[in-house]
Design an enzyme around this catalytic site. Structure first.
Site, PDB file in Angstrom:
ATOM      1  N   GLU A 197       0.849  -1.191   0.000  1.00 15.30           N
ATOM      2  CA  GLU A 197       0.000   0.000   0.000  1.00 15.30           C
ATOM      3  C   GLU A 197       0.889   1.247   0.000  1.00 15.30           C
ATOM      4  O   GLU A 197       1.802   1.348   0.812  1.00 15.30           O
ATOM      5  CB  GLU A 197      -0.897   0.012   1.244  1.00 15.30           C
ATOM      6  CG  GLU A 197      -1.977   1.070   1.180  1.00 15.30           C
ATOM      7  CD  GLU A 197      -2.924   1.004   2.385  1.00 15.30           C
ATOM      8  OE1 GLU A 197      -4.135   1.162   2.189  1.00 15.30           O
ATOM      9  OE2 GLU A 197      -2.440   0.784   3.503  1.00 15.30           O
ATOM     10  N   ALA A 212       0.886  -1.394  11.060  1.00 19.16           N
ATOM     11  CA  ALA A 212       0.521  -2.706  10.550  1.00 19.16           C
ATOM     12  C   ALA A 212      -0.118  -2.514   9.181  1.00 19.16           C
ATOM     13  O   ALA A 212      -0.397  -1.393   8.752  1.00 19.16           O
ATOM     14  CB  ALA A 212      -0.446  -3.419  11.500  1.00 19.16           C
ATOM     15  N   MET A 213      -0.354  -3.643   8.480  1.00 16.29           N
ATOM     16  CA  MET A 213      -0.946  -3.590   7.142  1.00 16.29           C
ATOM     17  C   MET A 213      -1.912  -4.745   6.968  1.00 16.29           C
ATOM     18  O   MET A 213      -1.583  -5.892   7.262  1.00 16.29           O
ATOM     19  CB  MET A 213       0.155  -3.646   6.078  1.00 16.29           C
ATOM     20  CG  MET A 213      -0.366  -3.702   4.657  1.00 16.29           C
ATOM     21  SD  MET A 213      -1.356  -2.230   4.247  1.00 16.29           S
ATOM     22  CE  MET A 213      -2.321  -2.876   2.871  1.00 16.29           C
ATOM     23  N   GLU A 214      -3.092  -4.418   6.418  1.00 15.92           N
ATOM     24  CA  GLU A 214      -4.211  -5.348   6.358  1.00 15.92           C
ATOM     25  C   GLU A 214      -4.160  -6.302   5.169  1.00 15.92           C
ATOM     26  O   GLU A 214      -5.208  -6.601   4.567  1.00 15.92           O
ATOM     27  CB  GLU A 214      -5.528  -4.558   6.315  1.00 15.92           C
ATOM     28  CG  GLU A 214      -5.758  -3.724   5.059  1.00 15.92           C
ATOM     29  CD  GLU A 214      -5.285  -2.288   5.160  1.00 15.92           C
ATOM     30  OE1 GLU A 214      -5.780  -1.441   4.391  1.00 15.92           O
ATOM     31  OE2 GLU A 214      -4.411  -2.026   6.003  1.00 15.92           O
ATOM     32  N   ASN A 215      -3.012  -6.846   4.819  1.00 16.41           N
ATOM     33  CA  ASN A 215      -2.970  -7.836   3.740  1.00 16.41           C
ATOM     34  C   ASN A 215      -3.993  -8.932   4.025  1.00 16.41           C
ATOM     35  O   ASN A 215      -4.080  -9.431   5.148  1.00 16.41           O
ATOM     36  CB  ASN A 215      -1.581  -8.464   3.656  1.00 16.41           C
ATOM     37  CG  ASN A 215      -0.476  -7.434   3.634  1.00 16.41           C
ATOM     38  OD1 ASN A 215      -0.502  -6.501   2.853  1.00 16.41           O
ATOM     39  ND2 ASN A 215       0.497  -7.610   4.511  1.00 16.41           N
ATOM     40  N   HIS A 261      -7.878  -3.380  14.637  1.00 10.25           N
ATOM     41  CA  HIS A 261      -7.988  -2.510  13.460  1.00 10.25           C
ATOM     42  C   HIS A 261      -7.727  -3.303  12.183  1.00 10.25           C
ATOM     43  O   HIS A 261      -8.498  -3.213  11.218  1.00 10.25           O
ATOM     44  CB  HIS A 261      -6.975  -1.368  13.608  1.00 10.25           C
ATOM     45  CG  HIS A 261      -6.975  -0.378  12.503  1.00 10.25           C
ATOM     46  ND1 HIS A 261      -7.523   0.886  12.620  1.00 10.25           N
ATOM     47  CD2 HIS A 261      -6.482  -0.441  11.232  1.00 10.25           C
ATOM     48  CE1 HIS A 261      -7.374   1.538  11.486  1.00 10.25           C
ATOM     49  NE2 HIS A 261      -6.741   0.768  10.618  1.00 10.25           N
ATOM     50  N   GLU A 262      -6.655  -4.081  12.173  1.00  9.35           N
ATOM     51  CA  GLU A 262      -6.332  -4.850  10.963  1.00  9.35           C
ATOM     52  C   GLU A 262      -7.346  -5.968  10.727  1.00  9.35           C
ATOM     53  O   GLU A 262      -7.687  -6.269   9.581  1.00  9.35           O
ATOM     54  CB  GLU A 262      -4.915  -5.424  11.067  1.00  9.35           C
ATOM     55  CG  GLU A 262      -3.826  -4.388  11.316  1.00  9.35           C
ATOM     56  CD  GLU A 262      -3.887  -3.206  10.371  1.00  9.35           C
ATOM     57  OE1 GLU A 262      -4.179  -3.399   9.176  1.00  9.35           O
ATOM     58  OE2 GLU A 262      -3.637  -2.067  10.830  1.00  9.35           O
ATOM     59  N   HIS A 298     -10.302  -4.636   9.029  1.00  9.81           N
ATOM     60  CA  HIS A 298     -10.033  -4.387   7.610  1.00  9.81           C
ATOM     61  C   HIS A 298     -10.357  -5.604   6.736  1.00  9.81           C
ATOM     62  O   HIS A 298     -10.518  -5.443   5.516  1.00  9.81           O
ATOM     63  CB  HIS A 298      -8.562  -4.040   7.411  1.00  9.81           C
ATOM     64  CG  HIS A 298      -8.256  -2.578   7.485  1.00  9.81           C
ATOM     65  ND1 HIS A 298      -8.956  -1.634   6.769  1.00  9.81           N
ATOM     66  CD2 HIS A 298      -7.288  -1.902   8.169  1.00  9.81           C
ATOM     67  CE1 HIS A 298      -8.441  -0.436   7.019  1.00  9.81           C
ATOM     68  NE2 HIS A 298      -7.434  -0.568   7.862  1.00  9.81           N
ATOM     69  N   GLU A 303     -10.154   3.238   6.529  1.00 10.18           N
ATOM     70  CA  GLU A 303      -9.441   3.559   7.758  1.00 10.18           C
ATOM     71  C   GLU A 303     -10.339   4.077   8.877  1.00 10.18           C
ATOM     72  O   GLU A 303     -10.156   3.726  10.040  1.00 10.18           O
ATOM     73  CB  GLU A 303      -8.320   4.555   7.461  1.00 10.18           C
ATOM     74  CG  GLU A 303      -7.292   4.057   6.452  1.00 10.18           C
ATOM     75  CD  GLU A 303      -6.612   2.761   6.874  1.00 10.18           C
ATOM     76  OE1 GLU A 303      -6.721   2.362   8.050  1.00 10.18           O
ATOM     77  OE2 GLU A 303      -5.957   2.146   6.013  1.00 10.18           O
TER      78      GLU A 303
END
Length: 865
Positions: free
Chosen positions: A129, A273-276, A306-307, A310, A329
């Site tokens: 992202e 963090a990242m929502e992969n 949060h993730e 997502h 978000e």
């Protein structure tokens, strides 16, 4: 960063032409231990609405070996330019094959490569992202061209390899193993993922029940590097995750949409963090090597939730274009805090933390020249790269909380459920969500949307009480203001409708402030009467926006402010305390409350503040107020008073408590006298102690950095500490300590490594910048102001987005709070108007605003003195 931009118009035209069916991606990372490049083979199948038309596919790679479109070989040297491969003569049904050499990175973008200094092993992970899947495979890099992805990965034997989908057992051959992952559902390119290396893994299974009674079983994994495995509290991570699964599946009435759920703590991660999809990456600082306060566990839990949120908001249903980033978000932020506060066994006080921290971020962002509507205008990728901000996350979540109060929580989530069922695996815009919410709530939300989502700026609410002769409250009005938007901001300020609660608090015989009454009502226009006549209310404090239902800056009337100033800590409940703390801090930032008066307010109440998250926020804010907002002539006195108070609170805190640890860190950050610094040195070398305080690895580094920054210890002490902690975290701390040394030579060395050189990985660069900027070293830093402005354009052109932002924001001369800094910034903005990209100008303008605000606050503090 030339040639990597994509405009909204280009994306819209490409989406009009194309429908992408699937990608088969083969990656050979068997040579990752040597670094350099890796082989990437992409076969993508897509349809074209206008046979014969031309388009392009995105790729960032050192070399393209082969491009074959529908069996026709294209000249790669001719077709590949500016991070795009030109495709002409499209058919109705198309198959494209691209073979390229793609590069490992050390910037946290694309496929990041890291070597652990402990075991000397290589660890990889992707971060895509906003637009970085194209650094790993050829892709149509925009969120509305969803497709099915099938990854095949060849990696060294002994490695774990994780992607979005499960994989059968890998096939071994010649010291490698090949993993063939099952195809994903239809998802966007930016949430695909690959994580590989000899990671440690813990496994579990979530077992639950869908809303329709169907059993749900999801394999869970938690990963980290082996050097962190002893610190990994996997069961706690699983506990929070399982609780989140229960909460979200009930609220959303939609089962978890992927086949498994892995959470991977990875090194040198730029974000939280990242929502992969099904393979969430999280910065590995969340694996706590040393003791932390409960606030840190709450923060990590919010990130986990949060993730997880997502997976529905963002992954199952995805925004069509980045102007609706808030659909991802803001919803993930709101629902994660709601889950923290409502789900059993988590953090019932999560809204207090939100009010005290997240909303402060939003308020700050909304008063910058770059303020923008929640639904922002995103013209191109450069715009969105700087738009992951407090408005998109925290203001958006605050507005959603207000919307829930306006329409009702059950009606709100009924609309959300309808939204998921209607748009699963598709892309949406604002109107799609509002339509579903209007259907379930029965309210027309167009005016609400216009006022809250499509305009910028923040309102101020002030109480106007009228007191009767007997001391009771005869009447009360709420006055609403819409301060002008900052100079340079687009649009006009507006008055908005607010759903608020007004709390009336009384001081009881035991000294505690308790709520005696509450009125909830709609505020609209410049003046709204509150129905209090005849109630005989005699409040000591009138608190607007009690329960924190709306998004607005709140002020106190004269009587309430006097009570709060004298006894803010007397509020029995943490949320009204946090709201008053927040209002006081906002007044300080706005120059309405002098920094020295903010210090007195904090010192009067922080000792009785029970919420550790609030205490830590007050510690950060007080230090910032004294360093930036205090009159420079008063600053040494204020800092000395704060350091003495912090030491006293450290010594009086219960042994082994979170408060003791927090005060140890706060004191360490501002210790300044010979005796205070001698105590820090004694705590570090073991000749001094505080009962119950463990001087563990992380705290040792904090003590050392202050001792180095003040010249008590030097680089030899840093080398010795690094020998004790020869880890990646130790290397980061050591780099920061060396940059913090109070010598011209140390500053030149740090500057050269960050600005003149381009070899540091992202995490070390960040550490050097943070160590470099020491408030006590203003005179040493002054010489770099002109060099900063001279370097900006080159930095922006030659660095990746995240590392460029680190430099632009982190090295701005924010400690040089004077008119000359504003003038030099204005001159740079004028000189580069034609060549500096809008994103770069935005970051510089935001930094300028910080100095302008500090100058105003210093003037207020000077007047108070």
């Amino acid at each position: 960063m030339p040639g990597t931009n994509l405009t909204r118009e280009e994306a819209r035209e490409r989406a009009r032409l194309l429908e992408v069916d699937s990608y088969d991606v083969e990656l050979d990372i068997s040579g990752a231990e040597e670094g350099g490049t890796f082989r990437s083979v992409t076969e993508v199948r897509f349809r074209c609405a206008e046979p014969g038309a031309a388009t392009f596919i995105d790729l960032v790679a050192p070399a393209v070996r082969e491009v074959v479109l529908n069996g026709r070989a294209l000249d790669a040297a001719e077709a590949f330019a500016d991070s795009r491969i030109a495709l002409d003569g499209l058919a109705a049904e198309n198959t494209l094959r691209v073979v390229a050499d793609c590069a490992y990175t050390n910037t946290g973008e694309g496929l990041h490569r890291f070597v652990d200094p402990v075991d000397k092993q290589t660890y990889l992970y992707t971060q895509f992202e906003v637009p970085d899947a194209r650094r790993v495979f050829a892709s149509f890099e925009q969120p509305d061209l969803k497709a099915v992805f099938a990854f095949t990965v060849t990696a060294p034997a002994g490695w774990q390899v994780v992607s979005n989908s499960p994989a059968p057992e890998p096939v071994a051959k010649d010291g490698t193993r090949t993993w063939v992952f099952e195809p994903t559902p239809r998802i966007s390119t930016y949430i695909t993922a690959l994580i590989a290396g000899p990671y440690h893994v813990a496994r579990d299974v979530y077992r639950g029940t869908a809303a329709d009674g169907t059993p749900v079983e999801v394999p869970l994994g938690v990963y980290c590097r082996p050097s962190l495995a002893e610190f990994l509290d996997a069961e706690e991570v699983f506990r929070v995750t399982r609780t989140g699964f229960d909460h979200f599946q009930e609220k959303f009435d939609h089962p978890y949409p992927f086949a498994k759920y892995d959470q991977l703590f990875v090194p040198e991660f730029n974000a939280g963090a990242m929502e992969n999809a099904g393979a969430v990456t999280i910065r590995d600082q969340y694996v706590f090597r040393s003791r932390v306060t409960d606030a840190a566990y709450e923060g990590r839990a919010e990130t986990i939730l949060h993730e997880l949120a997502h997976m529905w908001f963002g992954d199952l249903v995805t925004m069509e274009w980045w102007n609706d980033l808030w659909l991802n978000e803001s919803f993930a932020t709101y629902t994660s805090v709601l889950a923290l506060s409502e789900a059993p066994g988590l953090w019932p006080g999560a809204w207090t933390t939100f009010a005290n921290q997240e909303k402060a971020w939003a308020y700050r962002q909304d008063q910058l020249p770059s303020t923008h509507p929640i639904m922002a205008e995103i013209r191109d990728l450069d715009d969105v790269l700087v738009n992951f901000d407090g408005i998109t996350y925290a203001k958006g979540a605050s507005v959603l909380k207000q919307l829930v109060a306006y329409v009702g929580q059950e009606e709100f989530f009924a609309g959300v459920r309808r939204y998921f069922k209607r748009h699963a695996w598709a892309n949406t815009r604002l109107v799609d969500l509002l339509s579903a919410l209007e259907e379930t709530s029965g309210r027309d939300l167009k005016a609400w949307s216009k006022a809250w989502l499509e305009t910028a700026g923040i309102n101020v609410l002030r109480p106007e009480p009228v007191w009767a002769e007997d001391g009771s409250l005869a009447s009360l009005a709420v006055l609403q203001e819409a301060p002008p938007l900052p100079q340079g901001a687009k649009g006009q300020s507006v008055l908005r409708p607010h759903r608020v609660a007004v709390g009336f608090y009384r001081r009881e015989e035991d000294g505690r402030l308790r709520r005696a009454d509450r009125v909830e009502l709609d505020i609209d226009g410049p003046r709204t009467e509150v129905p209090v006549a005849g109630k005989g209310l005699r409040p000591d404090v009138i608190l607007l926006n009690d329960d924190d239902l709306t998004y607005a800056k709140v002020r106190l009337d004269e009587r309430s402010l006097a009570v709060v100033t004298a006894a803010l800590g007397a509020f029995e409940d943490p949320l009204p305390r946090a709201l008053c703390w927040s209002a006081a801090w906002d007044m300080t930032r706005d120059g309405e409350l002098a920094a020295r008066d903010y210090l007195r307010l904090v010192l009067s109440g922080v000792g009785s503040e029970s919420d550790i998250g609030v205490v830590q926020s007050l510690q950060r804010n007080t230090k910032l107020a004294l360093e930036l907002y205090a009159d420079p002539a008063y600053r040494p006195e204020g800092l000395a008073e704060w350091a003495d108070a912090a030491l006293g609170l450290l010594r009086s805190a219960p042994a082994g408590s979170d408060h003791q640890l927090a005060w140890a860190r706060a004191f360490s950050a501002v210790a300044r006298t010979d005796d205070q610094l001698a105590l820090l040195r004694g705590l570090l070398d073991g000749t001094a102690s505080v009962d119950g305080l463990e001087i563990d690895t992380e705290l040792r580094w904090e003590l050392l950095e202050r001792l180095v920054a003040t010249g008590v210890l030097d680089g030899d002490a840093v080398d010795a500490e690094l020998a004790r902690d020869a880890t990646a975290a130790g290397e980061r701390h050591a780099a920061g300590c060396l940059a913090a040394r109070p010598t011209a030579e140390a500053k030149e060395e740090a500057w050269a490594s960050v600005v003149d050189g381009n070899e540091l990985p992202n995490a070390l660069q960040e550490a050097v910048i943070m160590g470099f900027v020491q408030p006590d070293q203003r005179e040493l830093l002054e010489r770099f102001t002109e060099r900063y402005f001279a370097s900006l354009l080159d930095v922006w052109r030659t660095r990746g987005n995240d590392m460029a932002q680190q430099i632009v924001i982190g090295l701005y001369p924010s400690m040089q709070v004077r008119a000359e800094t504003l003038a030099r910034t204005d001159a740079w903005l004028a000189e580069t108007a034609a060549e500096a990209p809008a994103a770069l100008r935005r970051l510089v303008s935001e930094s300028r605003d910080g100095v302008a605000r500090a100058l105003r606050a210093q003037e207020r503090d000077r007047a108070a003195g």
